[in-house]
Each structure stands twice: as structure tokens, then as C-alpha cells.
Design an enzyme around this catalytic site. Structure first.
Site, short mmCIF file in Angstrom:
data_model
loop_
_atom_site.label_atom_id
_atom_site.label_comp_id
_atom_site.label_asym_id
_atom_site.label_seq_id
_atom_site.Cartn_x
_atom_site.Cartn_y
_atom_site.Cartn_z
N ARG A 208 -11.85 -7.55 -42.09
CA ARG A 208 -11.68 -8.62 -41.11
C ARG A 208 -13.05 -8.91 -40.51
NH1 ARG A 208 -9.81 -8.17 -35.92
NH2 ARG A 208 -9.03 -10.12 -35.10
N ASP B 130 -7.60 -11.59 -43.19
CA ASP B 130 -6.92 -11.15 -41.99
C ASP B 130 -5.44 -11.18 -42.35
OD1 ASP B 130 -5.50 -11.35 -39.48
OD2 ASP B 130 -7.41 -11.86 -38.54
N LYS C 189 6.53 -0.17 -36.07
CA LYS C 189 6.59 0.65 -37.29
C LYS C 189 8.04 0.84 -37.76
CE LYS C 189 2.40 1.00 -38.37
NZ LYS C 189 1.91 0.48 -39.63
N ILE D 88 -4.23 11.35 -38.66
CA ILE D 88 -5.13 11.54 -39.80
C ILE D 88 -6.53 11.89 -39.29
CG2 ILE D 88 -6.15 10.47 -41.85
CD1 ILE D 88 -3.10 10.89 -42.08
N GLY E 129 -7.43 -4.41 -44.54
CA GLY E 129 -7.81 -3.39 -43.55
C GLY E 129 -8.70 -2.32 -44.18
N TYR F 72 3.83 0.17 -30.61
CA TYR F 72 3.38 0.54 -31.97
C TYR F 72 4.55 1.13 -32.76
CZ TYR F 72 0.79 3.24 -35.53
OH TYR F 72 0.33 3.78 -36.70
N GLY G 91 -11.12 0.14 -42.06
CA GLY G 91 -10.54 1.08 -41.10
C GLY G 91 -10.65 2.53 -41.54
N GLN G 92 -10.11 3.42 -40.70
CA GLN G 92 -10.24 4.86 -40.97
C GLN G 92 -9.68 5.24 -42.34
OE1 GLN G 92 -7.71 7.53 -38.77
NE2 GLN G 92 -9.00 9.31 -39.16
N1 SER Z 1 -2.65 7.85 -35.47
C1 SER Z 1 -1.67 6.94 -34.92
C2 SER Z 1 -1.83 6.79 -33.47
O1 SER Z 1 -2.21 7.75 -32.85
C3 SER Z 1 -0.29 7.44 -35.23
O2 SER Z 1 0.15 6.86 -36.40
O3 SER Z 1 -1.55 5.77 -32.93
#
Ligand code: SER
Length: 320
Positions: free
Chosen positions: A35, A53, A147, A173, A8, A143, A11-12
Site C-alpha cells: 500500500r 489497496d 475476524k 506472531i 499487504g 478486530y 506487513g509483519q
Molecule cells: N496479533 C493480533 C493482535 O494482537 C492478533 O491476531 O491484534
């Protein structure tokens, strides 16, 4: 740890973490796993890049063998907003991807696996202020469900197989290098881009929405500090709370107006309001502070000044 694979990497967080790790461990020792997303020039020019991936076992194993990987960081995930639109995809990537990586790590005797978690593990019945390290984990998003399961799975591999699996519960973040994608906290990044480009922003959560947030330099520091911490000093493994700051959207607008007085904001809350409302206002990160010396540096105004400067420079160059 000698050779680290970051899954990954485009990604950000992955994009900046890969570069930060290359500064420490050497470019050739930190493999960017991307990916489909085209990796940035910064990623391709500073070390190896490979197409992997989290769900493709063979491709992962080939990279692990090719570079003698002894640590994996799994930054691949479907975030909260996208997850609600496609729960099966979120389950597949976040759970099957994770267990795949843990199994490969087990098979190849990895020295460490880093598995990020999130404030999304909390839910509406969790205490909202200064949310404790050990508390109710009953999230209402897919999500969040993945987690929580991911944290438990990480801890299971520590206990069952004696592996070194670590993770932190990232707050929202905020960064200016790579855009986040599909999260609820994305407004806290978009607001700065829109302030620079258009001097106005329409926010998808209301003005009183308060969430724990962290600026990217602190996120990188937290991640690397946890990776480098002495395993024997860790009282937790896959689930450290890490805080830095918390503020409402109205606070952000006020902070931006110190630089752009004409900045306007209005609010059109959508389905992500309920997600934001189910997450804490702030977290208690004393376990991270005690176990591995966590201490954030940036507050809202310091971050705002830095974000507006960096995004302003991109805008002046016509990059955004
Ligand atoms: N930044 C994530 C989200 O907003 C939270 O972990 O889904």
C-alpha cells in the site's frame, strides 16, 4: 496455483510470506502488493511489486489481469489495538477489503484465496484453556468482530460459489524481520528489541498475561502447508486453530535472562490488557494436525535464542 498476489506484502507476516512463496513458486510468480509503506529492498529485488489497496477494486483488477493472478492472499488488516482506536477504519479495511478481494477472486475464477483469521475471534465467554476448534465466538473487539465475520464470509464463498477459501487463526506472531503494527501481542516482539537495545522493557500487559504465540518460521510453515493441503481433506475452511506455544510475559523475561541476566522488566498495563484478557491461554489445534499435518517446531527458549541473535546482529550493525 501459478501466479499469487499477496495483498499487504509490507506487513509483519506478508513481508516474510512473500519471500517464502517466491522461493517455492519463483520470484516472478509471487506479486508483492503494497500500500503506502515503502517495500523493503528484499521485496523489490526478488520479484514484482505493485501498489494495491484491498479497498481499491480497479487497481486490484489491473494487477490481477497484468500478472494472470490465480490465487490471492489477503494479509491487509487493521489489528486489535489500532482497531479499538478507530473501529470504522477496522471495519472498512477488514470487511470491505475482504469482500472486495473475495468478489474479485470469484469474478476471475481464482484457484485459491487465503484469508487469515486470529485468536481474536474468541472472547471472554470462550473456554480459555485448549480452546476448541468449534466453540463460542463472541469477541469484544472490533478486530475480533471483523475476524469472525471474515471466517463466516470465507466459508460462505466456499459453500455458495464452490470456491477454495482457506484461513487459519493465527496466535500472536513473533518475528525479527518486520515489526508488527497496532496489535495486542506486539509486546512479545518489542520485549526482544528492548532487551537487546536497553536491557529493560516496560510492558503494556501484566506479568501473568498468557497468550498463544508462534514464531515466524512456524507461521510461514502453517500458512504454506494449509495452502498446499488437499482441499478434499479439509474439514474446515477459513478458521483453523493453529497452536505452537503459550507463555506469560514473566516466562518471556525469564527466557531472555538466560542470555541477558541483567534484563529488567516492569509493567504498566493499558487498554490492551482487557483485550489480552479476553483471548485464550492456549488453543486446541488437533483439526489442523489431523487434516493437513500441522506440527510446530519452535518453543519459547528456541525462539528466544534465535530472536536475540538476529536482533543482536541488527543492533551491532547499527540498523536498529
Ligand atoms: N496479533 C493480533 C493482535 O494482537 C492478533 O491476531 O491484534
Amino acid at each position: 496455483m501459478k501466479n499469487i498476489l499477496v495483498v499487504g506484502s509490507a506487513g509483519q507476516i506478508g513481508s516474510e510470506l512473500t519471500l517464502a512463496l517466491r522461493d517455492i513458486y519463483g520470484g516472478d510468480h509471487v506479486i508483492a502488493g503494497v500500500r503506502k509503506t515503502k517495500p523493503s529492498e528484499k521485496l523489490t529485488s526478488t520479484g514484482p511489486c505493485e501498489v494495491v489497496d484491498a479497498l481499491e477494486t480497479d487497481a486490484l483488477i489491473n494487477v490481477v489481469k497484468k500478472y494472470k493472478i490465480d490465487a490471492i492472499i489477503n494479509m491487509a488488516a487493521i489489528l486489535s489495538g489500532t482497531g479499538e482506536k478507530n473501529p470504522m477504519l477496522a471495519w472498512d479495511v477488514n470487511m470491505n477489503g475482504l469482500i472486495n478481494i473475495l468478489e474479485i477472486a470469484r469474478e476471475f475464477n481464482m484457484k485459491q484465496v487465503l484469508v487469515p483469521s486470529s485468536i481474536a475471534v474468541f472472547g471472554p465467554t470462550t473456554p480459555v484453556d485448549n480452546t476448541p476448534q468449534e466453540t463460542i465466538l463472541k469477541p469484544t473487539t472490533i478486530y475480533g468482530v471483523t475476524k469472525v465475520a471474515g471466517e463466516l464470509l470465507g466459508d460462505y464463498y466456499v459453500k455458495r460459489y464452490g470456491m477454495d477459501v482457506r484461513g487459519l487463526r493465527y496466535p500472536g506472531i513473533i518475528s525479527h524481520e518486520t515489526l508488527p503494527g497496532g496489535g495486542t501481542t506486539d509486546y512479545a516482539v518489542a520485549i526482544y528489541y528492548e532487551a537487546v537495545k536497553n536491557k529493560k522493557y516496560t510492558c503494556f500487559v501484566n506479568e501473568n498475561t498468557r497468550l498463544p504465540m508462534m514464531y515466524m518460521p512456524d507461521c510461514l510453515k502453517a500458512t504454506i502447508d494449509l495452502m498446499q493441503a488437499d482441499f478434499d481433506k479439509l474439514n474446515f475452511h477459513s478458521d483453523y486453530n493453529v497452536g505452537a506455544m503459550d507463555f506469560t510475559v514473566a516466562d518471556m523475561a525469564e527466557s531472555i535472562r538466560k542470555h541477558i541476566p541483567e534484563f529488567e522488566i516492569n509493567y504498566e498495563p493499558d487498554f490492551r490488557q482487557a483485550i489480552a484478557d479476553s483471548w485464550p491461554n492456549s488453543v486446541d489445534d488437533s483439526a489442523a494436525r489431523e487434516d493437513w499435518g500441522w506440527k510446530p517446531e519452535f518453543d519459547l527458549d528456541a525462539m528466544t535464542a534465535d530472536m536475540l541473535k538476529a536482533i543482536g546482529e541488527k543492533h551491532a550493525k547499527g540498523l536498529i
